[in-house]
Design a protein around this motif. Structure first.
Motif, PDB file in Angstrom:
ATOM      1  N   GLY A  35     -73.043  34.704 -23.158  1.00 30.59           N
ATOM      2  CA  GLY A  35     -72.747  32.886 -22.900  1.00 30.59           C
ATOM      3  C   GLY A  35     -71.459  32.521 -23.218  1.00 30.59           C
ATOM      4  N   GLN A  36     -70.727  33.082 -24.106  1.00 34.02           N
ATOM      5  CA  GLN A  36     -69.493  32.834 -24.426  1.00 34.02           C
ATOM      6  C   GLN A  36     -68.396  33.448 -23.649  1.00 34.02           C
ATOM      7  OE1 GLN A  36     -67.670  34.449 -28.121  1.00 34.02           O
ATOM      8  NE2 GLN A  36     -66.810  32.490 -28.641  1.00 34.02           N
ATOM      9  N   LEU A  37     -68.848  34.678 -22.980  1.00 30.44           N
ATOM     10  CA  LEU A  37     -67.997  35.276 -21.859  1.00 30.44           C
ATOM     11  C   LEU A  37     -67.998  34.259 -20.571  1.00 30.44           C
ATOM     12  CD1 LEU A  37     -66.121  37.600 -20.587  1.00 30.44           C
ATOM     13  CD2 LEU A  37     -68.547  38.697 -20.525  1.00 30.44           C
ATOM     14  N   LEU A  38     -69.319  33.793 -20.272  1.00 28.83           N
ATOM     15  CA  LEU A  38     -69.246  32.990 -19.127  1.00 28.83           C
ATOM     16  C   LEU A  38     -68.615  31.812 -19.284  1.00 28.83           C
ATOM     17  CD1 LEU A  38     -70.652  32.392 -16.403  1.00 28.83           C
ATOM     18  CD2 LEU A  38     -72.584  31.577 -17.514  1.00 28.83           C
ATOM     19  N   GLN A  39     -68.432  31.020 -20.478  1.00 28.94           N
ATOM     20  CA  GLN A  39     -67.797  29.985 -20.794  1.00 28.94           C
ATOM     21  C   GLN A  39     -66.347  30.121 -20.757  1.00 28.94           C
ATOM     22  OE1 GLN A  39     -68.347  28.644 -24.767  1.00 28.94           O
ATOM     23  NE2 GLN A  39     -67.362  26.726 -24.643  1.00 28.94           N
ATOM     24  N   TRP A  40     -65.930  31.249 -21.150  1.00 25.90           N
ATOM     25  CA  TRP A  40     -64.571  31.495 -21.103  1.00 25.90           C
ATOM     26  C   TRP A  40     -63.820  31.825 -19.716  1.00 25.90           C
ATOM     27  CZ3 TRP A  40     -63.585  35.388 -25.641  1.00 25.90           C
ATOM     28  CH2 TRP A  40     -63.711  34.872 -26.945  1.00 25.90           C
ATOM     29  N   LEU A  41     -64.896  32.491 -18.894  1.00 29.20           N
ATOM     30  CA  LEU A  41     -64.618  32.676 -17.590  1.00 29.20           C
ATOM     31  C   LEU A  41     -64.442  31.387 -16.746  1.00 29.20           C
ATOM     32  CD1 LEU A  41     -66.806  35.904 -16.693  1.00 29.20           C
ATOM     33  CD2 LEU A  41     -64.078  35.746 -16.557  1.00 29.20           C
ATOM     34  N   GLN A  42     -65.389  30.535 -16.764  1.00 29.60           N
ATOM     35  CA  GLN A  42     -65.346  29.370 -16.094  1.00 29.60           C
ATOM     36  C   GLN A  42     -64.127  28.311 -16.730  1.00 29.60           C
ATOM     37  OE1 GLN A  42     -69.223  27.909 -17.465  1.00 29.60           O
ATOM     38  NE2 GLN A  42     -70.023  28.423 -15.363  1.00 29.60           N
ATOM     39  N   GLN A  43     -63.780  28.269 -17.932  1.00 33.79           N
ATOM     40  CA  GLN A  43     -62.465  27.882 -18.458  1.00 33.79           C
ATOM     41  C   GLN A  43     -61.246  28.453 -17.847  1.00 33.79           C
ATOM     42  OE1 GLN A  43     -62.100  27.985 -22.743  1.00 33.79           O
ATOM     43  NE2 GLN A  43     -60.245  27.389 -22.684  1.00 33.79           N
ATOM     44  N   GLU A  44     -61.168  29.641 -17.981  1.00 31.61           N
ATOM     45  CA  GLU A  44     -59.968  29.965 -17.509  1.00 31.61           C
ATOM     46  C   GLU A  44     -59.648  30.130 -16.060  1.00 31.61           C
ATOM     47  OE1 GLU A  44     -57.527  31.245 -18.992  1.00 31.61           O
ATOM     48  OE2 GLU A  44     -58.394  31.382 -21.246  1.00 31.61           O
ATOM     49  N   TRP A  45     -61.078  30.176 -15.083  1.00 35.73           N
ATOM     50  CA  TRP A  45     -61.076  29.958 -13.737  1.00 35.73           C
ATOM     51  C   TRP A  45     -60.600  28.616 -13.341  1.00 35.73           C
ATOM     52  CZ3 TRP A  45     -62.904  32.853  -9.478  1.00 35.73           C
ATOM     53  CH2 TRP A  45     -62.790  32.027  -8.425  1.00 35.73           C
ATOM     54  N   ASN A  46     -61.082  27.600 -14.175  1.00 40.07           N
ATOM     55  CA  ASN A  46     -60.475  26.276 -14.084  1.00 40.07           C
ATOM     56  C   ASN A  46     -59.147  25.906 -14.335  1.00 40.07           C
ATOM     57  OD1 ASN A  46     -62.794  25.205 -12.968  1.00 40.07           O
ATOM     58  ND2 ASN A  46     -63.596  24.679 -15.062  1.00 40.07           N
ATOM     59  N   GLU A  47     -58.276  26.924 -15.164  1.00 39.01           N
ATOM     60  CA  GLU A  47     -57.117  26.810 -15.751  1.00 39.01           C
ATOM     61  C   GLU A  47     -55.981  27.720 -14.994  1.00 39.01           C
ATOM     62  OE1 GLU A  47     -56.771  27.174 -20.012  1.00 39.01           O
ATOM     63  OE2 GLU A  47     -58.104  25.627 -20.236  1.00 39.01           O
ATOM     64  N   VAL A  48     -56.313  28.369 -13.944  1.00 38.90           N
ATOM     65  CA  VAL A  48     -55.493  29.151 -12.953  1.00 38.90           C
ATOM     66  C   VAL A  48     -54.617  28.268 -12.246  1.00 38.90           C
ATOM     67  CG1 VAL A  48     -55.391  30.931 -11.062  1.00 38.90           C
ATOM     68  CG2 VAL A  48     -57.053  31.425 -12.913  1.00 38.90           C
ATOM     69  N   PRO A  49     -53.242  28.644 -12.494  1.00 35.28           N
ATOM     70  CA  PRO A  49     -52.415  27.394 -11.814  1.00 35.28           C
ATOM     71  C   PRO A  49     -52.625  27.447 -10.090  1.00 35.28           C
ATOM     72  CG  PRO A  49     -51.159  28.994 -13.226  1.00 35.28           C
ATOM     73  CD  PRO A  49     -52.643  29.499 -13.174  1.00 35.28           C
ATOM     74  N   ARG A  50     -52.626  26.221  -9.522  1.00 38.01           N
ATOM     75  CA  ARG A  50     -52.592  26.233  -8.001  1.00 38.01           C
ATOM     76  C   ARG A  50     -51.668  26.902  -7.482  1.00 38.01           C
ATOM     77  NH1 ARG A  50     -55.125  21.904  -5.163  1.00 38.01           N
ATOM     78  NH2 ARG A  50     -54.254  21.872  -2.911  1.00 38.01           N
ATOM     79  N   ALA A  51     -50.531  27.163  -7.881  1.00 43.83           N
ATOM     80  CA  ALA A  51     -49.584  28.030  -7.403  1.00 43.83           C
ATOM     81  C   ALA A  51     -49.854  29.552  -7.174  1.00 43.83           C
ATOM     82  CB  ALA A  51     -48.185  28.009  -8.262  1.00 43.83           C
ATOM     83  N   PHE A  52     -50.679  29.966  -8.370  1.00 45.69           N
ATOM     84  CA  PHE A  52     -51.103  31.406  -8.117  1.00 45.69           C
ATOM     85  C   PHE A  52     -52.161  31.448  -6.935  1.00 45.69           C
ATOM     86  CE2 PHE A  52     -54.237  34.633  -9.115  1.00 45.69           C
ATOM     87  CZ  PHE A  52     -53.705  35.500  -9.237  1.00 45.69           C
TER      88      PHE A  52
END
Length: 77
Positions: A35-52
């Motif tokens: 559950g924590q891994l899923l939460q972190w993946l979702q958080q990081e997905w949303n924080e990937v810079p648009r430029a990337f």
């Protein structure tokens, strides 16, 4: 164009997963559960810079050219 359908060179999501993996691995300590891994993946997905993401999209033309030049084989980037 003829090339392997699953060529990682032509699949930008593989590069996105690699970026997510690097970001999640920076969390310390490692995730305590799935559950924590899923939460972190979702958080990081949303924080990937648009430029990337834009860079991945804009790199597709050159990836196709490189793939053809290597007869569908892998190219190191």
């Amino acid at each position: 164009m003829m090339w392997p359908a699953n060529s990682p060179d032509l699949n930008p999501i593989e590069h996105m997963w690699d970026e997510l993996c690097r970001r999640v691995q920076q969390h310390h300590p490692p995730p305590a559960n799935l559950g924590q891994l899923l939460q972190w993946l979702q958080q990081e997905w949303n924080e990937v810079p648009r430029a990337f993401i834009c860079n991945l999209i804009h790199s597709m033309r050159q990836r196709c050219v490189d793939c053809l030049a290597h007869n569908g084989g892998h190219k190191r980037y």
